[in-house]
Write a protein that holds these residues in place. Structure first.
Motif, PDB file in Angstrom:
ATOM      1  N   TYR A   1       2.967   3.070  -3.333  1.00 36.77           N
ATOM      2  CA  TYR A   1       4.094   3.417  -2.468  1.00 36.77           C
ATOM      3  C   TYR A   1       4.811   2.206  -1.871  1.00 36.77           C
ATOM      4  O   TYR A   1       6.028   2.190  -1.792  1.00 36.77           O
ATOM      5  CB  TYR A   1       3.643   4.363  -1.354  1.00 36.77           C
ATOM      6  N   PHE A   2       4.075   1.206  -1.414  1.00 40.48           N
ATOM      7  CA  PHE A   2       4.727   0.052  -0.794  1.00 40.48           C
ATOM      8  C   PHE A   2       5.344  -0.858  -1.848  1.00 40.48           C
ATOM      9  O   PHE A   2       6.439  -1.356  -1.667  1.00 40.48           O
ATOM     10  CB  PHE A   2       3.741  -0.751   0.047  1.00 40.48           C
ATOM     11  N   TYR A   3       4.601  -1.117  -2.939  1.00 39.11           N
ATOM     12  CA  TYR A   3       5.075  -2.032  -3.966  1.00 39.11           C
ATOM     13  C   TYR A   3       5.731  -1.320  -5.139  1.00 39.11           C
ATOM     14  O   TYR A   3       6.249  -1.965  -6.033  1.00 39.11           O
ATOM     15  CB  TYR A   3       3.939  -2.925  -4.451  1.00 39.11           C
ATOM     16  N   GLY A   4       5.690   0.022  -5.156  1.00 38.45           N
ATOM     17  CA  GLY A   4       6.407   0.786  -6.169  1.00 38.45           C
ATOM     18  C   GLY A   4       5.872   0.655  -7.572  1.00 38.45           C
ATOM     19  O   GLY A   4       6.627   0.794  -8.536  1.00 38.45           O
ATOM     20  N   ASN A   5       4.587   0.408  -7.735  1.00 42.82           N
ATOM     21  CA  ASN A   5       4.016   0.284  -9.078  1.00 42.82           C
ATOM     22  C   ASN A   5       3.962   1.635  -9.771  1.00 42.82           C
ATOM     23  O   ASN A   5       3.612   2.644  -9.159  1.00 42.82           O
ATOM     24  CB  ASN A   5       2.602  -0.296  -9.011  1.00 42.82           C
ATOM     25  N   SER A   6       4.267   1.641 -11.058  1.00 32.97           N
ATOM     26  CA  SER A   6       4.110   2.858 -11.851  1.00 32.97           C
ATOM     27  C   SER A   6       2.628   3.011 -12.180  1.00 32.97           C
ATOM     28  O   SER A   6       1.832   2.089 -12.000  1.00 32.97           O
ATOM     29  CB  SER A   6       4.932   2.761 -13.134  1.00 32.97           C
ATOM     30  N   TRP A   7       2.256   4.186 -12.687  1.00 35.78           N
ATOM     31  CA  TRP A   7       0.842   4.415 -13.009  1.00 35.78           C
ATOM     32  C   TRP A   7       0.330   3.408 -14.036  1.00 35.78           C
ATOM     33  O   TRP A   7      -0.749   2.832 -13.845  1.00 35.78           O
ATOM     34  CB  TRP A   7       0.616   5.857 -13.466  1.00 35.78           C
TER      35      TRP A   7
ATOM     36  N   PRO B   1       2.180  -9.919  -4.264  1.00 33.94           N
ATOM     37  CA  PRO B   1       2.458  -8.700  -5.012  1.00 33.94           C
ATOM     38  C   PRO B   1       3.958  -8.566  -5.280  1.00 33.94           C
ATOM     39  O   PRO B   1       4.781  -8.946  -4.447  1.00 33.94           O
ATOM     40  CB  PRO B   1       1.986  -7.581  -4.075  1.00 33.94           C
ATOM     41  N   THR B   2       4.295  -8.058  -6.454  1.00 36.02           N
ATOM     42  CA  THR B   2       5.696  -7.923  -6.804  1.00 36.02           C
ATOM     43  C   THR B   2       6.151  -6.484  -6.624  1.00 36.02           C
ATOM     44  O   THR B   2       5.394  -5.552  -6.830  1.00 36.02           O
ATOM     45  CB  THR B   2       5.945  -8.341  -8.263  1.00 36.02           C
ATOM     46  N   VAL B   3       7.397  -6.343  -6.248  1.00 31.33           N
ATOM     47  CA  VAL B   3       7.980  -5.029  -6.063  1.00 31.33           C
ATOM     48  C   VAL B   3       8.611  -4.613  -7.378  1.00 31.33           C
ATOM     49  O   VAL B   3       9.420  -5.331  -7.928  1.00 31.33           O
ATOM     50  CB  VAL B   3       9.046  -5.051  -4.946  1.00 31.33           C
ATOM     51  N   ARG B   4       8.228  -3.450  -7.865  1.00 26.94           N
ATOM     52  CA  ARG B   4       8.747  -2.982  -9.142  1.00 26.94           C
ATOM     53  C   ARG B   4       9.758  -1.851  -8.982  1.00 26.94           C
ATOM     54  O   ARG B   4      10.456  -1.527  -9.893  1.00 26.94           O
ATOM     55  CB  ARG B   4       7.596  -2.524 -10.018  1.00 26.94           C
ATOM     56  N   ARG B   5       9.798  -1.230  -7.828  1.00 31.31           N
ATOM     57  CA  ARG B   5      10.682  -0.095  -7.626  1.00 31.31           C
ATOM     58  C   ARG B   5      11.993  -0.576  -7.035  1.00 31.31           C
ATOM     59  O   ARG B   5      12.036  -1.377  -6.129  1.00 31.31           O
ATOM     60  CB  ARG B   5      10.036   0.914  -6.681  1.00 31.31           C
TER      61      ARG B   5
END
Length: 171
Positions: A122-128, A78-82
């Motif tokens: 929350y963990f990976y910071g994905n937007s909606w 999984p990639t972190v976006r935040r």
């Protein structure tokens, strides 16, 4: 007689709200990154591997899950976006937050889907919009999880966490 104090008991849960704790854990997971931006935090690496394995395992459970086999079967983490959330928690507090999720996983398929949405948000910071799952052809994709589904799953996951851990404030 002295009883051993667990990480869950030693954590000052009044410090943040439930959502803030989850954001902080996401920031903590990726506070130590190596070359190429990948986390070198062993707990973060193990969490990423567990998410990938759990998603692959679910493929045989439902026919709907088989539709996303190609989407999930890759070895990508999984990639972190935040970016920009400063980590303000200690290692022990992070382990306590991790326990919140781990203790609830595996109880039911629906609860696992809700917790997966919470982890993605929350963990990976994905937007909606990033939480929407589409598979199939580009010109006519099948939507497995819409933005509204993602919002509902996150709300249900947060409600389940709060109902189990009522001592953590929830806004």
């Amino acid at each position: 007689m002295n009883a051993a104090v667990t990480i869950m008991q030693a954590t000052d849960w009044s410090k943040y709200s439930l959502e803030e704790w989850l954001y902080q854990f996401g920031a903590w997971m990726y506070s130590n990154t190596g070359i190429c931006g990948k986390s070198i935090n062993p707990i973060a690496v193990a969490m990423d591997q567990a998410v990938t394995k759990r998603k692959k395992f679910k493929l045989g459970v439902k026919k709907k899950r088989q539709m996303i086999a190609y989407y999930i079967s890759s070895e990508e983490q999984p990639t972190v976006r935040r970016k920009g959330c400063a980590c303000e928690i200690t290692d022990n507090e992070a382990r306590a937050v991790q326990r919140l999720i781990l203790d609830m996983q595996g109880q039911s398929e629906i609860l696992d889907e809700w917790l997966d949405a919470v982890i993605d948000r929350y963990f990976y910071g994905n937007s909606w919009p990033n939480m929407v799952i589409k598979v199939g052809r580009v010109d006519n994709p099948t939507i497995l999880r819409s933005e509204m589904d993602a919002r509902s799953d996150v709300k249900c996951g947060l409600a389940a966490l709060h109902s189990r851990y009522g001592f953590i404030k929830y806004k």
